[in-house]
Design a protein around this motif. Structure first.
Motif, short mmCIF file in Angstrom:
data_model
loop_
_atom_site.label_atom_id
_atom_site.label_comp_id
_atom_site.label_asym_id
_atom_site.label_seq_id
_atom_site.Cartn_x
_atom_site.Cartn_y
_atom_site.Cartn_z
N HIS A 157 2.45 12.08 2.53
CA HIS A 157 2.31 13.04 1.42
C HIS A 157 3.38 14.13 1.49
CE1 HIS A 157 -1.37 10.88 0.93
NE2 HIS A 157 -1.85 11.31 2.07
N VAL A 158 4.62 13.72 1.69
CA VAL A 158 5.76 14.64 1.77
C VAL A 158 6.56 14.56 0.48
CG1 VAL A 158 7.91 15.15 3.00
CG2 VAL A 158 5.86 14.45 4.27
N SER A 159 7.03 15.71 -0.01
CA SER A 159 7.90 15.77 -1.18
C SER A 159 9.28 16.27 -0.77
CB SER A 159 7.32 16.70 -2.26
OG SER A 159 6.12 16.17 -2.79
N ASP A 211 0.83 -1.21 0.00
CA ASP A 211 0.00 0.00 0.00
C ASP A 211 0.87 1.25 0.00
OD1 ASP A 211 -2.23 -1.64 0.12
OD2 ASP A 211 -2.35 -1.54 2.31
N GLY A 212 1.91 1.25 0.83
CA GLY A 212 2.81 2.40 0.88
C GLY A 212 3.51 2.62 -0.45
N ALA A 213 3.94 1.54 -1.08
CA ALA A 213 4.63 1.64 -2.36
C ALA A 213 3.71 2.18 -3.45
CB ALA A 213 5.20 0.29 -2.78
N ARG A 214 2.46 1.74 -3.45
CA ARG A 214 1.50 2.25 -4.43
C ARG A 214 1.27 3.76 -4.24
NH1 ARG A 214 -0.22 -2.95 -3.45
NH2 ARG A 214 -0.86 -4.20 -5.26
N ALA A 215 1.16 4.16 -2.97
CA ALA A 215 0.96 5.58 -2.69
C ALA A 215 2.17 6.40 -3.13
CB ALA A 215 0.70 5.79 -1.20
N ASP A 216 3.37 5.88 -2.92
CA ASP A 216 4.58 6.57 -3.36
C ASP A 216 4.63 6.67 -4.88
OD1 ASP A 216 5.26 6.57 -0.68
OD2 ASP A 216 6.69 4.92 -0.85
#
Length: 274
Positions: A181-183, A87-92
């Motif tokens: 949601h950090v860039s 899930d984290g990888a998909r969001a990234d």
């Protein structure tokens, strides 16, 4: 006759991210035959995003000390215990596709972008760290620092929807935390200020944009939806929804929008005193 349904085990899961990667993989094979073998190995031979991700990272981290097959086995084991890594990888991946103007297809970060690959390597290393497999976690950190030029301590906590642009020179200390949601751009350091073995690294809130070359030092909080200007040295707390700039950094205004990390506006206008 009543309608019968297939068992859930036979139903195909809806995974638009993986479907896009597979579709774009076929397009690469058609347009760039020299990359066909790589695409088949990394994408088309797999039935799921998680399987392909473990394979791709293991191939990138491969070394005579610990070959890709052993790394892949460890990553597969981690995925069984920590399915949230997918899930984290998909969001990234979605974050990179949405925020990076140089990214035109979902498959590009998956295959080529070392920032995305470095963050995913950390996700696995962090899970291994939590399982008590400290040495394997440190090994992944070591290999990632060589392959991706990114050095993230496996104990550091990182949220979802992270876009690490270019990545080179990104350093994160042991007790650092990064929200959702950090860039983050290249040459950023989330470091300590001394030899204390206690909580000594920055805590980055949600929706934060950190410009290239910024150094954030010490156990300080960077508030949600704030902006850190490129080249800044941050030594004090940053209030939410503000922009800081300079050496040392100081507040120079509001963040400029509700979601700096999504908008990616890195132009900071600093008032000039007469």
């Amino acid at each position: 006759m009543s309608t019968s349904f297939k068992s859930s085990s036979r139903l195909k899961a809806i995974d638009p991210v993986w479907d896009a990667i597979v579709s774009e993989g076929h397009q690469i094979c058609a347009s760039e035959p020299s990359l066909t073998q790589m695409v088949i190995s990394c994408v088309l031979n797999h039935e799921s995003f998680e399987s392909a991700l473990a394979h791709r990272l293991a191939a990138r981290l491969d070394h005579a000390d610990v070959p890709a097959d052993l790394i892949r086995q460890a990553l597969d084991d981690v995925l069984v215990a920590h399915p949230e890594i997918g899930d984290g990888a998909r969001a990234d991946l979605a974050a990179t596709y949405e925020r990076d103007p140089a990214c035109e297809r979902v498959i590009e970060p998956f295959l080529f972008f070392k920032g995305f690959q470095a963050i995913q390597t950390h996700r696995f290393a962090h899970a291994l760290w939590q399982q008590g497999r400290r040495d394997f976690a440190l090994y992944l950190q070591s290999r990632a620092s060589v392959v991706f030029q990114v050095d993230i301590n496996p104990a550091a906590k990182i949220g979802k929807g992270i876009m690490l642009d270019h990545a080179t020179g990104f350093v994160v200390g042991e007790t650092a935390e990064i929200g959702d949601h950090v860039s983050i751009l290249h040459s950023v350091t989330l470091g300590g200020t001394g030899k204390s073995d206690q909580d000594r690294h920055p805590k980055i809130g949600n929706g934060v944009l950190i410009g290239a070359g910024a150094k954030i030092l010490g156990n300080i909080r960077v508030g949600d939806c704030s902006r850190i200007a490129a080249g800044s040295v941050v030594l004090k707390e940053v209030p939410p929804r503000t922009t800081v700039a300079g050496v040392p950094a100081r507040v120079v205004g509001e963040a400029g929008c509700n979601q700096p990390a999504t908008v990616m506006d890195q132009i900071v206008m600093v008032p000039v005193k007469d």
